[in-house]
Design an enzyme around this catalytic site. Structure first.
Site, PDB file in Angstrom:
ATOM      1  N   ARG A   1       0.450  14.388  13.529  1.00  0.00           N
ATOM      2  CA  ARG A   1       0.951  14.196  12.170  1.00  0.00           C
ATOM      3  C   ARG A   1       0.861  15.443  11.290  1.00  0.00           C
ATOM      4  O   ARG A   1       0.099  15.506  10.327  1.00  0.00           O
ATOM      5  CB  ARG A   1       0.226  13.030  11.488  1.00  0.00           C
ATOM      6  CG  ARG A   1       0.483  11.720  12.176  1.00  0.00           C
ATOM      7  CD  ARG A   1      -0.193  10.584  11.490  1.00  0.00           C
ATOM      8  NE  ARG A   1       0.597   9.978  10.438  1.00  0.00           N
ATOM      9  CZ  ARG A   1       0.202   8.888   9.766  1.00  0.00           C
ATOM     10  NH1 ARG A   1      -0.947   8.337  10.024  1.00  0.00           N
ATOM     11  NH2 ARG A   1       0.970   8.383   8.836  1.00  0.00           N
TER      12      ARG A   1
ATOM     13  N   CYS B   1      -5.218  12.571  13.300  1.00  0.00           N
ATOM     14  CA  CYS B   1      -5.687  11.214  13.057  1.00  0.00           C
ATOM     15  C   CYS B   1      -5.469  10.434  14.341  1.00  0.00           C
ATOM     16  O   CYS B   1      -4.843  10.931  15.273  1.00  0.00           O
ATOM     17  CB  CYS B   1      -4.973  10.574  11.877  1.00  0.00           C
ATOM     18  SG  CYS B   1      -3.322  10.053  12.218  1.00  0.00           S
TER      19      CYS B   1
ATOM     20  N   LYS C   1       0.838  -1.212   0.000  1.00  0.00           N
ATOM     21  CA  LYS C   1       0.000   0.000   0.000  1.00  0.00           C
ATOM     22  C   LYS C   1       0.865   1.251   0.000  1.00  0.00           C
ATOM     23  O   LYS C   1       0.647   2.171  -0.788  1.00  0.00           O
ATOM     24  CB  LYS C   1      -0.899   0.000   1.249  1.00  0.00           C
ATOM     25  CG  LYS C   1      -1.576   1.329   1.506  1.00  0.00           C
ATOM     26  CD  LYS C   1      -2.456   1.291   2.731  1.00  0.00           C
ATOM     27  CE  LYS C   1      -1.770   1.658   4.027  1.00  0.00           C
ATOM     28  NZ  LYS C   1      -1.435   3.092   4.177  1.00  0.00           N
ATOM     29  N   ASN C   2       1.869   1.278   0.900  1.00  0.00           N
ATOM     30  CA  ASN C   2       2.649   2.505   1.064  1.00  0.00           C
ATOM     31  C   ASN C   2       3.619   2.763  -0.091  1.00  0.00           C
ATOM     32  O   ASN C   2       4.235   3.819  -0.162  1.00  0.00           O
ATOM     33  CB  ASN C   2       3.417   2.491   2.393  1.00  0.00           C
ATOM     34  CG  ASN C   2       2.486   2.740   3.570  1.00  0.00           C
ATOM     35  OD1 ASN C   2       1.310   3.051   3.392  1.00  0.00           O
ATOM     36  ND2 ASN C   2       3.021   2.601   4.778  1.00  0.00           N
TER      37      ASN C   2
ATOM     38  N   ASP D   1       4.738   0.565  12.036  1.00  0.00           N
ATOM     39  CA  ASP D   1       3.545  -0.105  11.496  1.00  0.00           C
ATOM     40  C   ASP D   1       3.451  -1.570  11.916  1.00  0.00           C
ATOM     41  O   ASP D   1       2.472  -2.240  11.591  1.00  0.00           O
ATOM     42  CB  ASP D   1       3.524   0.000   9.963  1.00  0.00           C
ATOM     43  CG  ASP D   1       3.127   1.390   9.495  1.00  0.00           C
ATOM     44  OD1 ASP D   1       2.695   2.201  10.329  1.00  0.00           O
ATOM     45  OD2 ASP D   1       3.252   1.669   8.281  1.00  0.00           O
TER      46      ASP D   1
ATOM     47  N   ARG E   1      -8.411  -0.741   4.701  1.00  0.00           N
ATOM     48  CA  ARG E   1      -7.532   0.288   4.122  1.00  0.00           C
ATOM     49  C   ARG E   1      -6.211  -0.318   3.690  1.00  0.00           C
ATOM     50  O   ARG E   1      -5.557   0.210   2.787  1.00  0.00           O
ATOM     51  CB  ARG E   1      -7.246   1.388   5.161  1.00  0.00           C
ATOM     52  CG  ARG E   1      -8.404   2.330   5.413  1.00  0.00           C
ATOM     53  CD  ARG E   1      -7.934   3.508   6.252  1.00  0.00           C
ATOM     54  NE  ARG E   1      -6.614   3.935   5.804  1.00  0.00           N
ATOM     55  CZ  ARG E   1      -5.622   4.335   6.594  1.00  0.00           C
ATOM     56  NH1 ARG E   1      -5.804   4.403   7.886  1.00  0.00           N
ATOM     57  NH2 ARG E   1      -4.466   4.684   6.097  1.00  0.00           N
TER      58      ARG E   1
HETATM   59  C1  UD1 Z   1       4.405   6.903   6.529  1.00  0.00           C
HETATM   60  C2  UD1 Z   1       3.556   5.681   6.277  1.00  0.00           C
HETATM   61  C3  UD1 Z   1       2.979   5.162   7.589  1.00  0.00           C
HETATM   62  C4  UD1 Z   1       4.099   4.930   8.606  1.00  0.00           C
HETATM   63  C5  UD1 Z   1       4.991   6.154   8.741  1.00  0.00           C
HETATM   64  C6  UD1 Z   1       6.221   5.918   9.603  1.00  0.00           C
HETATM   65  C7  UD1 Z   1       2.705   6.051   4.043  1.00  0.00           C
HETATM   66  C8  UD1 Z   1       1.548   6.365   3.182  1.00  0.00           C
HETATM   67  N1  UD1 Z   1       2.489   6.049   5.376  1.00  0.00           N
HETATM   68  O1  UD1 Z   1       3.562   7.912   7.080  1.00  0.00           O
HETATM   69  O2  UD1 Z   1       2.294   3.944   7.332  1.00  0.00           O
HETATM   70  O3  UD1 Z   1       3.528   4.665   9.870  1.00  0.00           O
HETATM   71  O4  UD1 Z   1       5.447   6.580   7.434  1.00  0.00           O
HETATM   72  O5  UD1 Z   1       6.948   4.859   9.105  1.00  0.00           O
HETATM   73  O6  UD1 Z   1       3.780   5.765   3.561  1.00  0.00           O
HETATM   74  N2  UD1 Z   1       6.392  14.706  10.817  1.00  0.00           N
HETATM   75  C9  UD1 Z   1       6.376  16.058  11.128  1.00  0.00           C
HETATM   76  N3  UD1 Z   1       6.124  16.936  10.103  1.00  0.00           N
HETATM   77  C10 UD1 Z   1       5.895  16.525   8.824  1.00  0.00           C
HETATM   78  C11 UD1 Z   1       5.924  15.152   8.530  1.00  0.00           C
HETATM   79  C12 UD1 Z   1       6.186  14.258   9.555  1.00  0.00           C
HETATM   80  O7  UD1 Z   1       6.580  16.458  12.271  1.00  0.00           O
HETATM   81  O8  UD1 Z   1       5.668  17.388   7.953  1.00  0.00           O
HETATM   82  C13 UD1 Z   1       6.662  13.711  11.902  1.00  0.00           C
HETATM   83  C14 UD1 Z   1       5.444  12.826  12.166  1.00  0.00           C
HETATM   84  O9  UD1 Z   1       4.521  13.436  13.033  1.00  0.00           O
HETATM   85  C15 UD1 Z   1       6.091  11.592  12.757  1.00  0.00           C
HETATM   86  C16 UD1 Z   1       7.419  11.510  11.990  1.00  0.00           C
HETATM   87  O10 UD1 Z   1       7.632  12.806  11.442  1.00  0.00           O
HETATM   88  O11 UD1 Z   1       6.355  11.797  14.115  1.00  0.00           O
HETATM   89  C17 UD1 Z   1       7.472  10.500  10.889  1.00  0.00           C
HETATM   90  O12 UD1 Z   1       6.284  10.568  10.119  1.00  0.00           O
HETATM   91  P1  UD1 Z   1       6.263  10.303   8.558  1.00  0.00           P
HETATM   92  O13 UD1 Z   1       7.436   9.479   8.156  1.00  0.00           O
HETATM   93  O14 UD1 Z   1       6.054  11.588   7.858  1.00  0.00           O
HETATM   94  O15 UD1 Z   1       4.943   9.431   8.390  1.00  0.00           O
HETATM   95  P2  UD1 Z   1       4.046   9.433   7.115  1.00  0.00           P
HETATM   96  O16 UD1 Z   1       4.887   9.717   5.926  1.00  0.00           O
HETATM   97  O17 UD1 Z   1       2.822  10.256   7.353  1.00  0.00           O
END
Ligand code: UD1
Length: 418
Positions: A121, A116, A22-23, A305, A397
């Site tokens: 996030r 969420c 999915k990711n 995850d 999902r």
């Molecule tokens: C992706 C995955 C999700 C997985 C996560 C961590 C997808 C679609 N989803 O989510 O399944 O759980 O990686 O492996 O690929 N953060 C910020 N600011 C930002 C972006 C992130 O502070 O603009 C923080 C987040 O709150 C979190 C950390 O960075 O604490 C890592 O999150 P991130 O890697 O961005 O997760 P996703 O990409 O949303």
């Protein structure tokens, strides 16, 4: 709303084939927005999230066809650059369209995703990085508006935390930018390598694949491409953990053992027999479970995850396990539900202390997010008696044909309308 009913206590045997990730599929689908023509994506899982992103792309004017696990997408004529709240609120990964749209169309309007279940996030890294590439960003009425006159310009981007989707968004945007972009402290998840391969196939030049520094030489135009989605390492990991919980002997096929280094190491320490093939993993349980401590980390560390699922496994051991969640601040929603099944878990800040009691008992429980739902299924497979899991739309999902696959392995599991 559907619920899943599991009669626990049946060991799992046989072979289970993992679907496409999915990711990985979500960013690859978003990347088709970068270039006109028909793109072909193979091994795309049919999930609620992949359907949601296709509905979103349709609203931009994209045409698409699905034939089995092959998705053909044509984004030649884009007539709209707005991702509405209605769609974004159901799937945070919708933010992945921001980079490609602003790079190709010079503008994009994407709803802010909001909170969420697993934490706040934010998307500030995505926005700051696009600014570094010359986009003007305005936040208004709950939407992000990104604009650029002409093309985005290459720049340097540093992420405080290696965010997966922010790295993907900027990789896509930089592939159509003028000049060179360097992403420092980039995420290194295998799904990012899959996206890099697609972008290179489309005509971008990218150095540093698999490392924490990516250098992207943008192209003026990109072309349509054919690409295969990598296997879902989280789905594979969930089946491995399920065998640990329920017992048995299962070969997980169409997976990449190299994408699961931290989990395989932990499962061996737990006492499971693991044999790695080229694209398969055999897992057997023939003794008691030992407790291990877990700390979630960006790849190649232990995946957040898989944290909920390994916690369910640890409740079935007979020792103490400390599980530290370092990625998301509120990712212990499954704890209260596991406690309803008899688990002894105490939360202390970002840590969960699990005192394995060696057994769980079936109970009515509620799924709260995607991976929490998977942990309840793992627990239910091992529990004495029957477990009813409601709100399983979360599972849909991210897991393709979960009940069908588990039934083939000998689980007693069925879906019912609530
Ligand atoms: C992706 C995955 C999700 C997985 C996560 C961590 C997808 C679609 N989803 O989510 O399944 O759980 O990686 O492996 O690929 N953060 C910020 N600011 C930002 C972006 C992130 O502070 O603009 C923080 C987040 O709150 C979190 C950390 O960075 O604490 C890592 O999150 P991130 O890697 O961005 O997760 P996703 O990409 O949303």
């Amino acid at each position: 709303m559907d619920k899943i009913i599991v009669e626990g206590g049946h060991p799992l045997h046989g072979e289970v084939r993992v679907s496409g990730a999915k990711n990985a599929a979500l960013p690859l689908i978003a990347a088709t927005l970068l270039a006109p023509g028909w793109h072909t994506l193979n091994n795309v899982p049919d999930l609620r999230d992949t359907r949601t992103i296709m509905t979103l792309l349709e609203t931009f004017g994209v045409e698409w066809q699905r034939d089995g696990s092959t998705l053909r997408i044509n984004s030649t004529n884009l007539s709209n650059c707005e991702a509405s709240y209605d769609l974004v609120k159901t799937m945070r990964a919708s933010v992945l369209v921001l980079g490609p749209l602003v790079a190709r169309m010079g503008q994009a309007r994407v709803s802010l995703p909001g909170g969420c279940a697993i934490g706040a996030r934010p998307i500030d890294f995505h926005l700051q990085a696009l600014k570094n590439l010359g986009a003007e960003i305005v936040l208004e009425h709950g939407y992000v508006e990104a604009r650029v006159e002409g093309r985005l310009q290459g720049g340097t981007v540093y992420f405080d935390i290696p965010s997966v989707t922010a790295t993907e968004n900027i990789l896509m945007a930089a592939s159509l930018a003028q000049g060179v972009t360097v992403i420092k402290n980039a995420a290194r998840e295998p799904e990012i390598g899959n996206l890099v391969d697609m972008l290179v196939g489309m005509g971008a030049t990218i150095e540093g694949r698999g490392s924490d520094q990516l250098t992207i030489h943008g192209a003026k135009k990109l072309q349509a491409v054919e690409i295969e989605v990598i296997p879902d390492r989280i789905e594979a990991g969930t089946y491995l953990i399920a065998v640990g919980a329920a017992g048995g002997d299962v070969t997980v096929t169409n997976c990449n053992p190299g994408h699961l280094p931290a989990l395989l190491d932990k499962l061996r320490k737990v006492g499971l027999k693991i044999e790695e093939g080229k694209d398969s993993i055999r897992v057997r349980r023939d003794g008691p479970l030992r407790s291990v401590d877990i700390t979630t980390m960006p790849y190649p560390g232990f995946a957040t995850d898989l944290q909920a699922q390994i916690m369910a496994l640890m409740t079935l051991s007979n020792g103490l396990s400390v599980i530290n969640e370092t990625i998301f601040e509120n990712r212990f929603m499954h704890v209260a539900e596991l406690q309803r099944m008899g688990a002894d878990i105490r939360i202390d800040g970002h840590s969960a202390i699990v005192s394995g009691t060696g057994k769980l008992t079936g109970a009515p429980v509620m799924a709260t997010d995607l991976r929490a739902s998977a942990s309840l299924v793992v627990a239910a497979l091992a529990a004495q008696g029957t477990t009813e899991i409601s709100r399983v739309y979360h599972l849909d999902r991210g897991y393709e044909n979960l009940e069908v696959k588990l039934t083939k392995l000998g689980a007693v599991i069925r879906r019912e309308k609530e």
